[in-house]
Design an enzyme around this catalytic site. Structure first.
Site, PDB file in Angstrom:
ATOM      1  N   SER A  56      15.166  15.569  13.565  1.00  0.00           N
ATOM      2  CA  SER A  56      15.748  15.557  12.226  1.00  0.00           C
ATOM      3  C   SER A  56      15.066  14.565  11.297  1.00  0.00           C
ATOM      4  CB  SER A  56      17.245  15.239  12.306  1.00  0.00           C
ATOM      5  OG  SER A  56      17.469  14.023  13.000  1.00  0.00           O
ATOM      6  N   HIS A 258      20.952   9.382   8.595  1.00  0.00           N
ATOM      7  CA  HIS A 258      19.599   9.882   8.361  1.00  0.00           C
ATOM      8  C   HIS A 258      19.092   9.277   7.046  1.00  0.00           C
ATOM      9  CE1 HIS A 258      20.826  12.776  11.404  1.00  0.00           C
ATOM     10  NE2 HIS A 258      19.539  13.027  11.574  1.00  0.00           N
TER      11      HIS A 258
END
Length: 283
Positions: A56, A258
């Protein structure tokens, strides 16, 4: 504390699913196989042929919109590098659910061949149970946090080296002429800003030290295979999830922990700097 645990657990549902590879994307070949960057022009003579692999953090997850179920975003460092310094993004196959194992079984290596000049790779974070440690420290008790951090660090030092060695060896075999750039992961917290949800300053430091251990293991494995390791921790310094100007998304964001767009720009700058010092073939 019960309310905090419930809230934190709910906020981390997506994070935990990605870390476990349980979203269903791993079972669908179409989720992985992007044969080429659709928006990229044909590679000009002398261009650096570039293939981007990973998880990711490589796919740009956290900055929508996404192209498909793997969370591929135009904010990804691969997309930002495309067109710079004669770099042509040929294949962008990073996927948000990837582990060292599913990167191989999911077909990411099919993007590579003898024409590949440059490979970037961010992988390993989903192999170690990192999300469980973060959840335990934000919403659990101090013993919960300590136990989860210890388990994660044990996974990093005892299990991850062999997993990285396997996937790195296969990358080298599939792209024998490429310069391979391996990136690390940022530290998630800025402890000097104090307690964050249920994570005390010492717990944040323990999690950050876990990230340091992870990066050291990745760097050592990369060096063993002749790959270039890019450390991003200094670029993220002062921009943890609890900083006034965070480059890490908070736990209640769908893409918890993230990078934000500035965070992905920091990755891009770090990789670009590395390429200037150690250019690939065709540069």
């Amino acid at each position: 504390m019960r309310n905090l645990l419930r809230a934190t657990g709910s906020a981390f549902a997506t994070l935990a699913l990605f870390a476990a590879g349980a979203t269903g994307a791993t079972s669908a070949t179409s989720a992985w196989a992007v044969p080429s960057a659709a928006s990229a022009p044909a590679a000009a003579r002398g261009a650096v042929v570039y293939d981007a692999l990973g998880d990711s953090y490589a796919s740009g997850y956290g900055v929508p919109p996404y192209d498909g179920s793997c969370g591929r975003s135009e904010a990804a460092y691969a997309e930002q590098l495309n067109g710079r310094m004669r770099v042509h993004l040929d294949n962008f196959v990073a996927c948000a659910v990837a582990t060292t194992t599913t990167l191989v079984t999911g077909g990411q290596l099919d993007a590579l061949d003898s024409d590949t000049d440059l490979v970037t790779l961010t992988i390993g974070g989903n192999d170690i149970g990192w999300s469980s440690a973060v959840v335990a420290c934000l919403g659990g008790t101090d013993p919960d946090c300590a136990a989860a951090v210890a388990t994660t660090r044990s996974n990093i030092t005892t299990k991850l080296p062999a997993l990285l060695d396997s996937v790195y060896r296969q990358v080298a075999e599939h792209a024998p002429n490429a310069r391979v750039v391996v990136t690390g992961y940022p530290r998630l917290f800025s402890p000097f800003h104090g307690t964050y949800l249920g994570a005390s300053t010492p717990e944040q430091r323990a999690l950050n030290e876990g990230a340091n251990v992870l990066n050291r293991v990745i760097a050592k494995a990369a060096q063993k295979h002749g790959f270039t390791f890019v450390d991003v921790t200094n670029r993220f310094k002062g921009h943890g999830v609890n900083a006034p100007n965070p480059w890490i998304l908070g736990p209640f964001d769908p893409a918890a922990f993230h990078p934000t767009l500035p965070g992905y720009r920091a990755y891009t700058a770090a990789i670009a700097s590395s390429l200037r010092h150690c250019p690939p073939r065709g540069y």
